[in-house]
Design a protein around this motif. Sequence first.
Motif, mmCIF file in Angstrom:
data_model
loop_
_atom_site.group_PDB
_atom_site.id
_atom_site.type_symbol
_atom_site.label_atom_id
_atom_site.label_comp_id
_atom_site.label_asym_id
_atom_site.label_seq_id
_atom_site.Cartn_x
_atom_site.Cartn_y
_atom_site.Cartn_z
ATOM 1 N N ALA A 19 -57.735 -16.314 32.370
ATOM 2 C CA ALA A 19 -57.555 -17.770 32.483
ATOM 3 C C ALA A 19 -56.285 -18.215 31.774
ATOM 4 O O ALA A 19 -55.500 -18.989 32.328
ATOM 5 N N GLY A 23 -53.990 -19.162 34.674
ATOM 6 C CA GLY A 23 -54.080 -20.628 34.691
ATOM 7 C C GLY A 23 -52.941 -21.263 33.924
ATOM 8 O O GLY A 23 -52.396 -22.287 34.337
ATOM 9 N N GLY A 24 -52.581 -20.633 32.785
ATOM 10 C CA GLY A 24 -51.468 -21.147 31.992
ATOM 11 C C GLY A 24 -50.166 -21.076 32.767
ATOM 12 O O GLY A 24 -49.376 -22.022 32.757
ATOM 13 N N ALA A 27 -50.126 -23.792 35.418
ATOM 14 C CA ALA A 27 -49.886 -25.110 34.816
ATOM 15 C C ALA A 27 -48.429 -25.246 34.384
ATOM 16 O O ALA A 27 -47.803 -26.292 34.565
ATOM 17 N N VAL A 31 -47.217 -27.659 37.115
ATOM 18 C CA VAL A 31 -47.584 -28.978 36.578
ATOM 19 C C VAL A 31 -46.512 -29.472 35.592
ATOM 20 O O VAL A 31 -45.896 -30.508 35.815
ATOM 21 N N ALA A 35 -42.797 -31.881 36.314
ATOM 22 C CA ALA A 35 -42.862 -33.169 35.590
ATOM 23 C C ALA A 35 -41.627 -33.387 34.722
ATOM 24 O O ALA A 35 -41.316 -34.526 34.374
ATOM 25 N N GLN A 43 -33.817 -33.952 26.916
ATOM 26 C CA GLN A 43 -35.216 -33.963 26.488
ATOM 27 C C GLN A 43 -36.004 -32.892 27.237
ATOM 28 O O GLN A 43 -36.866 -32.227 26.667
ATOM 29 N N ARG A 54 -44.557 -21.974 22.695
ATOM 30 C CA ARG A 54 -46.013 -22.004 22.484
ATOM 31 C C ARG A 54 -46.724 -21.138 23.523
ATOM 32 O O ARG A 54 -47.664 -20.413 23.213
ATOM 33 N N GLY B 19 -57.773 -22.127 32.649
ATOM 34 C CA GLY B 19 -56.440 -21.952 32.077
ATOM 35 C C GLY B 19 -55.663 -23.255 32.046
ATOM 36 O O GLY B 19 -54.962 -23.550 31.081
ATOM 37 N N GLY B 20 -55.813 -24.067 33.094
ATOM 38 C CA GLY B 20 -55.156 -25.377 33.131
ATOM 39 C C GLY B 20 -55.672 -26.282 32.017
ATOM 40 O O GLY B 20 -54.895 -26.942 31.324
ATOM 41 N N LEU B 22 -57.074 -25.304 29.202
ATOM 42 C CA LEU B 22 -56.598 -24.744 27.936
ATOM 43 C C LEU B 22 -55.128 -25.094 27.704
ATOM 44 O O LEU B 22 -54.715 -25.401 26.585
ATOM 45 N N PHE B 23 -54.339 -25.056 28.782
ATOM 46 C CA PHE B 23 -52.917 -25.382 28.700
ATOM 47 C C PHE B 23 -52.742 -26.822 28.209
ATOM 48 O O PHE B 23 -51.915 -27.091 27.336
ATOM 49 N N LEU B 26 -53.881 -26.791 24.402
ATOM 50 C CA LEU B 26 -53.143 -25.956 23.440
ATOM 51 C C LEU B 26 -51.628 -26.069 23.561
ATOM 52 O O LEU B 26 -50.911 -25.730 22.619
ATOM 53 N N ILE B 27 -51.121 -26.493 24.699
ATOM 54 C CA ILE B 27 -49.665 -26.587 24.865
ATOM 55 C C ILE B 27 -49.220 -28.048 24.961
ATOM 56 O O ILE B 27 -48.401 -28.503 24.191
ATOM 57 N N TRP B 28 -49.780 -28.762 25.916
ATOM 58 C CA TRP B 28 -49.287 -30.110 26.187
ATOM 59 C C TRP B 28 -49.580 -31.091 25.057
ATOM 60 O O TRP B 28 -48.718 -31.861 24.646
ATOM 61 N N PRO B 30 -50.062 -30.636 21.671
ATOM 62 C CA PRO B 30 -49.168 -30.512 20.510
ATOM 63 C C PRO B 30 -47.703 -30.818 20.847
ATOM 64 O O PRO B 30 -46.950 -31.256 19.995
ATOM 65 N N LEU B 31 -47.332 -30.613 22.115
ATOM 66 C CA LEU B 31 -45.948 -30.814 22.549
ATOM 67 C C LEU B 31 -45.539 -32.288 22.489
ATOM 68 O O LEU B 31 -44.362 -32.609 22.358
ATOM 69 N N TYR B 34 -43.012 -33.878 20.045
ATOM 70 C CA TYR B 34 -41.559 -33.739 20.175
ATOM 71 C C TYR B 34 -40.957 -34.661 21.235
ATOM 72 O O TYR B 34 -39.776 -34.586 21.515
ATOM 73 N N VAL B 35 -41.790 -35.473 21.851
ATOM 74 C CA VAL B 35 -41.302 -36.335 22.936
ATOM 75 C C VAL B 35 -41.460 -37.805 22.535
ATOM 76 O O VAL B 35 -42.527 -38.190 22.036
ATOM 77 N N LEU B 43 -44.172 -38.501 31.379
ATOM 78 C CA LEU B 43 -44.610 -37.112 31.627
ATOM 79 C C LEU B 43 -46.105 -37.043 31.901
ATOM 80 O O LEU B 43 -46.552 -36.344 32.808
ATOM 81 N N MET B 47 -47.622 -35.500 35.166
ATOM 82 C CA MET B 47 -48.468 -34.310 35.043
ATOM 83 C C MET B 47 -49.908 -34.601 35.448
ATOM 84 O O MET B 47 -50.554 -33.789 36.100
ATOM 85 N N TYR B 51 -51.952 -32.525 38.023
ATOM 86 C CA TYR B 51 -53.071 -31.749 37.483
ATOM 87 C C TYR B 51 -54.395 -32.154 38.132
ATOM 88 O O TYR B 51 -55.260 -31.317 38.372
#
Lengths: 179, 178
Positions: A19, A23-24, A27, A31, A35, A43, A54, B19-20, B22-23, B26-28, B30-31, B34-35, B43, B47, B51
Motif C-alpha cells: 500500500a 498507493g503512495g 498519490a 494527485v 496539483a 513554491q 518524506r 496507500g493514498g 496514508l500519503f 504522512l506526507i501531505w 506535514p508538508l 512549508y506552504v 493545493l 488535490m 483524490y
Amino acid sequence: MTATWIKVLASYLHLLAVAVYLGGSVAMEFVLGPAQRFVPPAQAQVLGQKSADRFLVLVWAALALFPVSGMLLFFSLSDQHLVTHGGMFSTSYGLTLAAMMALWAVLVVNGVLITFVFRPRLASKVAARGGAGAGAVAGRIEAMQKAATWVSRLTRIDLAIALVVVLLGASLAYGNGIL
Amino acid sequence: MTRTTLGFLFTVEWATYVGGALFMELIWRPLQRYVPPAQTGALCNAMGRRYRWVALGCLGLIAATAVGWSLAVPSTLGSGSAAAVGGPGPPGAIGGWRSVVLLVVWLVLVTLVILMGMLVHPASHARVSPGQDSTELSRRRLRSIRLMDVLLRVELGVALVGALVAAWPHTSGPGPAM
C-alpha cells in the motif's frame, strides 16, 4: 493460534508495504504532481523536494518491509518444501518467487539511483557560485532537468515493476505461481 | 488464472486506496507547514478534487472485483451459510465473518468519501458571496477544515482495519498477494 497470528501479522505488514509503495506512488504521481501546477514554480519546487524527501523515507521502509514480512509469511505458511531440493528453479512456485526477489532487487537499485544519484542533483543550487559564468549555470540547469526526467522515468518504471510483483504475488497466494 | 487475476486486482485496489490515505496523512499533512496558507488552499482544492475520484474509483473497483469473485468462484462466497455471520467460516474462504466486516468497512468508506468530497471539502473552500457575512463564513470554513481533519483520520483508521481483515489468512478468497 500463535501461527495464525504470525500469518495475520506477516500478511498485514506485507499488504501495508504494498500500500505504501504502490498507493503512495500513485498519490505522488497522479494527485500531488498535477496539483503543483496551481502554485508558483519556486513554491512547487520546494513542495516537490520536501514531498520527495518524506516519500523516500516511506519507500525505503516499504522496501525493507517486503523481504522481512515476505520471509515471515513464507515460513509461517510452511512453504519451504516447495523450494527445497532444487525446487526454486524447477517449479512454477520457485520460479515465481525468484522473479519476485529479482524484481525487488531492481526496485532497490532504482531506489538507490533516485536517492543517491538523481535527487542530490535536483537539490543543488542553481545560482552562479565563485564567479561561475552563465554557461555553468545553464549547464547546471540542464543537468537538473535531466535528473528530473530520470526521476520521473524511474518512478513510472518502479510503479510498473511493483504491479508485476503484485501479480506474481497474487499467483502465489491464489495458486502455485505463474511462471 | 481467474483467481490470480481477481486477487491481483483486489490487492492493487486496496493498496492504492490505503496507500493514498496514508500519503495524505504522512506526507501531505506535514508538508502544509512549508506552504503559505493561500497556496495550501489552492493545493488542497486541486488535490481534493483528484483524490476524491481516485478514492471513489478504487472503492467502485473493489466492489466490482468482489462481485466478479462471487460470480467466478461462487463456492467461496458462502454468505448464506451459518458460518457467514459471527463464526470464522470455512478455513480461508472470503465468505463468513470476513465478508461481512469487509462489506461494513466498504460502506463506511464510501459514505466517508462522499461526505468529504461532496460536502465538507467544498465547504472548506467556500467563497464569500455578495451580502454574506465574511466572519461567519471563515468560522464555518475553519469548522469544515477541522471536521475534514477528523474525517480523514477516521477514514485512514477504517481503511487500515479493512486491510487487516483483507490480510487475514485464506486459501480461496480475495486477499493480499504474497
